[in-house]
Scaffold this active site. Structure first.
Site: not given
Ligand code: ADP
Length: 401
Positions: A179, A7, A386, A90, A240
């Protein structure tokens, strides 16, 4: 099969070497501060000594070289790199054409190069990682798993924006959702835990990490998601904005003479709970400050959990009911306060958190049920994985490549 999961972030590479047969993690680690003379390389073999080195790492290609050398070196877990059956990468957003997992080839790489600006914070780094692995391990299948894959079956009414249609046709401007590997993992794991087929369940999954998103899951696939064209839409996050009136940034840009890049940076890096409080994007620090009486931290906790509650309510409507609610990722797994506030006064929907079970589900590596036994909706805290989803896909596609 032994699978290396990679990743790549803009200045970091995280990795895990997994054996998909028993899902064991053989080694994991990360390279941070890529581009600096004092980058940090941490390598942790499952049954050995953790190593932490400070060294110059000029770019992602060098970082990958360190990772691979670490796997076969002194503290390594492999005799040779040829033991790795596939590498899983990823990739945040492959645009409208690349959504399902795919084995990297010239055509795929060319397509990826053409959509780097669709996710400028993530995509360029992901591609550098893939290219570095191809040159270091040219005979090993490189499988790319897109964050968007779990949202591929969303209906148009959920993924389209009410903008002039030609922006969708010209630029692929639509809601993609992110996600995906996490929402997929926890929704399917929840079905397994409660012993019912995922196809029979209406599930809402809350992935609350640094970035945060919520999915409505029906028949085992997402039918709606809170993140959009980029990971900026939806929930209030660490730094964010989440959902705001799109006219607001335009107004600020005009008033303060800001460029699109400057405004983008404000909305992605300086807003969210950091923007509300001026303290930190980290929920632990916000909770601490609220406990000490800081009113802005208290407001941030309220805004953060209120937005989650609004999405849960709307997704229960989208699904036409609700069987399971799942919390996952850094905040979702570790913050009883956020879970409690997000679920408060939701008895009318069948959601009732057990005040004794909720605080217990904290820093646990096993799934924990936190709903009242008598409640209609099962509420679960499930640690996400993940890497496992990426490793399984890499094995599936890598073994036929
Ligand atoms: P990422 O989105 O980068 O994968 P994580 O899912 O690991 O991140 O979530 C990281 C965030 O989780 C941290 O920034 C912090 O806000 C939050 N977090 C971690 N531990 C706790 C805790 N004990 N209580 C509240 N929040 C926590």
């Amino acid at each position: 099969m032994k699978v290396l999961v990679i990743n790549c972030g803009s200045s970091s590479v995280k990795y895990q070497l997994m054996d998909t047969e028993d899902e064991a993690v053989l080694a994991k680690g990360l390279v941070e501060r890529i581009g600096f003379e004092d980058a940090i390389f941490t390598h942790a073999p499952a049954n050995g000594q953790k190593v932490k080195l400070t060294l110059p790492v000029k770019n992602h290609s060098i970082a990958i070289k360190h990772v691979l050398a670490g796997l076969v070196g002194e503290n390594g877990v492999l005799g040779s790199l040829s033991e790795i059956g596939a590498v899983g990468h990823r990739f945040v957003n492959g645009g409208p054409d690349l959504i399902q997992p795919v084995v990297a080839n010239d055509q795929v790489l060319e397509k990826l190069r053409s959509i780097l600006d669709i996710a400028p914070l993530h995509n360029p780094a992901h591609l550098l990682g893939i290219e570095a692995c191809i040159s270091a391990m040219p005979d090993t299948p490189q499988v790319i798993v897109f964050d968007t894959f779990f949202h591929a079956k969303m209906p148009a009414k959920a993924f389209m924006y009410a903008l002039p249609r030609h922006y969708y046709e010209k630029y692929g401007l639509r809601r993609y959702g992110f996600h995906g590997t996490s929402h997929y993992y926890v929704s399917h794991k929840a079905a397994e835990i409660i012993g019912r087929p995922v196809e029979d369940l209406k599930i809402i999954t809350c992935h609350l990490g640094n970035g945060a998103s919520i999915d409505a899951v029906k028949n085992g696939w997402a039918v709606d998601t809170s993140m959009g064209f980029t990971p900026l839409e939806g929930l209030v996050m660490g730094s964010r904005t989440g959902d705001i009136d799109c006219a607001a940034p335009l107004y600020i840009m005009k008033k303060e003479g800001l460029s699109p890049e400057e405004m983008d940076s404000i909305m992605n890096k300086k807003s969210g709970v950091l923007g509300i409080t001026g303290i930190s994007p980290d929920m632990r620090e916000i909770e601490q400050a609220a406990e000490e009486g800081n009113e802005l931290a208290e407001l941030a906790l309220d805004m953060y959990s209120y937005r989650i509650k609004k999405y849960i309510g709307s997704y229960a409507a989208v699904l036409g009911g609700l069987d399971v609610l799942v919390f996952t990722a850094g905040v979702g797994e570790n913050s009883p306060i956020i879970r409690e506030r997000a679920c408060a006064d939701m008895e009318f929907l069948g959601i009732e958190i057990d005040p004794e079970k909720n605080p217990v589900a904290f820093r646990k590596s096993t799934p924990t049920e936190i709903g009242k036994d008598s409640a209609r909706v099962r509420v679960l805290v499930i640690p996400t994985n993940e890497e496992l989803v990426i490793a399984r896909e890499a094995e599936r596609l890598g073994s036929t490549a």
